[in-house]
Scaffold this motif. Structure first.
Motif, PDB file in Angstrom:
ATOM      1  N   LEU A  16      48.818  61.023-103.545  1.00 22.68           N
ATOM      2  CA  LEU A  16      47.836  61.775-102.769  1.00 22.68           C
ATOM      3  C   LEU A  16      46.938  62.628-103.663  1.00 22.68           C
ATOM      4  O   LEU A  16      45.842  63.018-103.267  1.00 22.68           O
ATOM      5  N   PHE A  17      47.404  62.908-104.870  1.00 21.91           N
ATOM      6  CA  PHE A  17      46.580  63.624-105.845  1.00 21.91           C
ATOM      7  C   PHE A  17      45.591  62.684-106.528  1.00 21.91           C
ATOM      8  O   PHE A  17      44.474  63.070-106.854  1.00 21.91           O
ATOM      9  N   ALA A  18      46.020  61.451-106.741  1.00 24.19           N
ATOM     10  CA  ALA A  18      45.176  60.491-107.457  1.00 24.19           C
ATOM     11  C   ALA A  18      45.531  59.083-107.019  1.00 24.19           C
ATOM     12  O   ALA A  18      46.708  58.716-107.010  1.00 24.19           O
ATOM     13  N   SER A  19      44.538  58.294-106.642  1.00 19.60           N
ATOM     14  CA  SER A  19      44.762  56.922-106.214  1.00 19.60           C
ATOM     15  C   SER A  19      45.195  56.047-107.381  1.00 19.60           C
ATOM     16  O   SER A  19      45.044  56.418-108.556  1.00 19.60           O
ATOM     17  N   ALA A  20      45.724  54.883-107.060  1.00 21.82           N
ATOM     18  CA  ALA A  20      46.106  53.923-108.087  1.00 21.82           C
ATOM     19  C   ALA A  20      44.866  53.459-108.853  1.00 21.82           C
ATOM     20  O   ALA A  20      43.730  53.587-108.377  1.00 21.82           O
ATOM     21  N   VAL A  21      45.093  52.901-110.028  1.00 22.07           N
ATOM     22  CA  VAL A  21      43.997  52.413-110.862  1.00 22.07           C
ATOM     23  C   VAL A  21      43.179  51.381-110.080  1.00 22.07           C
ATOM     24  O   VAL A  21      43.728  50.466-109.456  1.00 22.07           O
ATOM     25  N   GLY A  22      41.879  51.565-110.089  1.00 23.56           N
ATOM     26  CA  GLY A  22      40.997  50.660-109.375  1.00 23.56           C
ATOM     27  C   GLY A  22      40.644  51.111-107.974  1.00 23.56           C
ATOM     28  O   GLY A  22      39.743  50.558-107.343  1.00 23.56           O
ATOM     29  N   GLU A  62      40.179  54.534-107.288  1.00 22.57           N
ATOM     30  CA  GLU A  62      39.788  55.938-107.418  1.00 22.57           C
ATOM     31  C   GLU A  62      38.647  56.333-106.469  1.00 22.57           C
ATOM     32  O   GLU A  62      38.596  57.472-105.996  1.00 22.57           O
ATOM     33  N   HIS A  63      37.734  55.406-106.210  1.00 19.64           N
ATOM     34  CA  HIS A  63      36.574  55.748-105.376  1.00 19.64           C
ATOM     35  C   HIS A  63      36.957  55.998-103.925  1.00 19.64           C
ATOM     36  O   HIS A  63      36.174  56.525-103.159  1.00 19.64           O
ATOM     37  N   TRP A  64      38.191  55.600-103.537  1.00 22.64           N
ATOM     38  CA  TRP A  64      38.648  55.842-102.163  1.00 22.64           C
ATOM     39  C   TRP A  64      39.399  57.161-102.035  1.00 22.64           C
ATOM     40  O   TRP A  64      39.758  57.568-100.932  1.00 22.64           O
ATOM     41  N   HIS A  65      39.661  57.831-103.155  1.00 17.53           N
ATOM     42  CA  HIS A  65      40.542  59.006-103.107  1.00 17.53           C
ATOM     43  C   HIS A  65      39.922  60.155-102.312  1.00 17.53           C
ATOM     44  O   HIS A  65      38.732  60.450-102.426  1.00 17.53           O
ATOM     45  N   CYS A  66      40.779  60.821-101.515  1.00 17.87           N
ATOM     46  CA  CYS A  66      40.325  61.951-100.708  1.00 17.87           C
ATOM     47  C   CYS A  66      41.386  63.048-100.753  1.00 17.87           C
ATOM     48  O   CYS A  66      42.494  62.876-100.220  1.00 17.87           O
ATOM     49  N   ASP A  67      41.044  64.171-101.383  1.00 13.10           N
ATOM     50  CA  ASP A  67      41.993  65.290-101.461  1.00 13.10           C
ATOM     51  C   ASP A  67      42.299  65.867-100.082  1.00 13.10           C
ATOM     52  O   ASP A  67      43.391  66.406 -99.858  1.00 13.10           O
ATOM     53  N   MET A  68      41.356  65.744 -99.158  1.00 13.71           N
ATOM     54  CA  MET A  68      41.580  66.307 -97.836  1.00 13.71           C
ATOM     55  C   MET A  68      42.743  65.619 -97.112  1.00 13.71           C
ATOM     56  O   MET A  68      43.443  66.248 -96.310  1.00 13.71           O
ATOM     57  N   LYS A  69      42.952  64.354 -97.409  1.00  9.90           N
ATOM     58  CA  LYS A  69      44.092  63.650 -96.815  1.00  9.90           C
ATOM     59  C   LYS A  69      45.401  64.320 -97.214  1.00  9.90           C
ATOM     60  O   LYS A  69      46.299  64.491 -96.393  1.00  9.90           O
ATOM     61  N   ARG A  70      45.501  64.735 -98.480  1.00 10.11           N
ATOM     62  CA  ARG A  70      46.682  65.466 -98.933  1.00 10.11           C
ATOM     63  C   ARG A  70      46.798  66.802 -98.208  1.00 10.11           C
ATOM     64  O   ARG A  70      47.894  67.223 -97.835  1.00 10.11           O
ATOM     65  N   ASN A 122      36.224  63.186 -99.072  1.00 11.80           N
ATOM     66  CA  ASN A 122      35.465  62.099 -99.690  1.00 11.80           C
ATOM     67  C   ASN A 122      35.121  61.103 -98.591  1.00 11.80           C
ATOM     68  O   ASN A 122      35.683  60.013 -98.517  1.00 11.80           O
ATOM     69  N   PRO A 123      34.221  61.479 -97.682  1.00 11.68           N
ATOM     70  CA  PRO A 123      33.940  60.626 -96.525  1.00 11.68           C
ATOM     71  C   PRO A 123      33.300  59.300 -96.928  1.00 11.68           C
ATOM     72  O   PRO A 123      32.560  59.221 -97.910  1.00 11.68           O
ATOM     73  N   GLY A 124      33.609  58.284 -96.151  1.00 15.43           N
ATOM     74  CA  GLY A 124      33.061  56.966 -96.432  1.00 15.43           C
ATOM     75  C   GLY A 124      33.707  55.905 -95.567  1.00 15.43           C
ATOM     76  O   GLY A 124      34.354  56.202 -94.546  1.00 15.43           O
TER      77      GLY A 124
END
Length: 273
Positions: free
Chosen positions: A16-22, A24-32, A250-252
C-alpha cells in the motif's frame, strides 16, 4: 498488564506504500489511508467488512486446497471437486465467483501440487492474525505480521514457503522476502526458500532465496515504513481535515476498481461513451 502496543509492518502495508514494479503509475496513498487509518470509521468499516470479488476468490481457493488435503480421499473420488465445492457452499456465491472457483477446484483436482509433498503447515485462510514477530532497527521496535499460506519440508530439510495466488497479477517478490524474513526468526536454524503458485493459471514462480544482507535490508525498509505509517496516523488523528494532504490521492482509470470509490471524493467514475 495489557500487551504493549507497537507500530506494525506487513507485506500488505508495504504494497500500500508502493506498488509492484511496473504498476507504480496506479499507486494511490489515499487507498492506504482508507484501509489502514480510517478503517474504524462507519462508512469505511462497512466497506472493509465485505470482501471484494478477488478477495473472495482468493480466500475460497485457499480453503479449497485445504479441504482437499484435510481429507485426501477427495483427490481420489470421481466427484472430489464437487465435494469441496459443496463444503465451500459455492452455490451461495456470485456467478463470477462460482465459475472461477469451479475451474480452480477442477484444475487442482487434476493436478494436486501438494499431494506428494511433505506439508509442514497449511492454512485454511480464514484464521485469525498470526502472532506478530517483534523486530528492531536502531531505536525502532515494530511488529511484523506474516500470514503464510503453506510451508513444505523439502527432502534436504529446507523450508519451502509457498504462497497460493489467483487472478492474473504478476508475482511480487517483496512478499517472498517478507516471508523469508519472518522464517529467519521463526526457524533460525533452517534454510528457507519461497515460491508462488497461481491456482488459476497453474503457474509456478522460480524459487526465491535471500541473503542475510538482503533480509536485513528488508527489515530496515519495513521498520522505516512502520515508523512513517504510525506518524501519518497520528497526524490524521490530530487533524482529520488534512486527510488528502497526508494520504494524497492519485485519481484515474483504476478508481472504478477501488473498493473505496464510494467514499472517496477524488474517485474518477467511469464515463460512458
Amino acid at each position: 498488564m495489557g500487551k504493549s502496543w507497537l507500530p506494525f509492518a506487513s507485506y500488505n502495508l508495504w504494497s500500500l506504500f508502493a506498488s509492484a514494479v511496473g504498476q507504480e503509475h496506479w499507486h494511490c496513498d489515499m487507498k492506504r489511508g482508507h484501509a489502514k487509518v480510517r478503517k474504524r470509521e462507519p462508512d469505511v468499516a462497512a466497506i472493509l467488512a465485505q470482501d471484494t470479488v478477488p478477495q473472495t476468490i482468493g480466500l475460497l481457493a485457499q480453503q479449497g486446497v485445504y479441504e482437499f488435503h484435510l481429507n485426501s480421499q477427495r483427490l481420489k473420488d470421481t466427484d472430489g471437486a464437487a465435494q469441496v465445492a459443496e463444503i465451500l457452499k459455492l452455490d451461495q456465491q456470485a456467478d463470477e465467483v462460482q465459475e472461477r472457483l469451479h475451474q480452480i477446484l477442477s484444475q487442482y483436482y487434476e493436478n494436486p501440487i501438494l499431494l506428494k509433498k511433505r506439508i509442514f503447515s497449511l492454512s485454511r485462510g480464514d484464521e485469525s492474525f498470526p502472532e506478530p514477530i517483534k523486530l528492531y532497527y536502531g531505536s525502532i521496535t515494530f511488529n511484523l505480521f506474516a500470514a503464510i499460506d503453506c510451508i513444505l519440508l523439502e527432502p534436504d530439510g529446507t523450508l519451502h514457503i509457498l504462497d497460493l495466488k489467483t487472478g492474473h497479477s504478476d508475482f511480487d517478490e517483496r512478499q517472498a522476502f517478507v516471508y523469508l524474513l519472518a522464517a529467519s526468526y521463526l526457524f533460525p536454524r533452517q534454510r528457507a526458500i519461497a515460491s508462488f503458485y497461481n491456482l488459476e493459471l497453474c503457474k509456478w514462480s522460480e524459487p526465491i532465496t535471500a541473503t542475510t544482507s538482503q533480509l536485513n535490508a528488508v527489515r530496515i525498509e519495513l521498520a522505516r515504513l512502520a515508523q512513517r505509517h504510525e506518524l501519518e496516523k497520528k497526524q490524521y488523528r490530530k487533524n482529520p481535515a488534512e486527510f488528502d494532504r497526508i494520504f494524497p490521492p492519485n485519481p484515474g482509470f483504476r478508481c472504478q476498481y477501488c473498493q473505496f470509490n464510494s467514499v472517496c471524493q477524488f474517485a474518477v467514475q467511469e464515463v460512458s461513451a
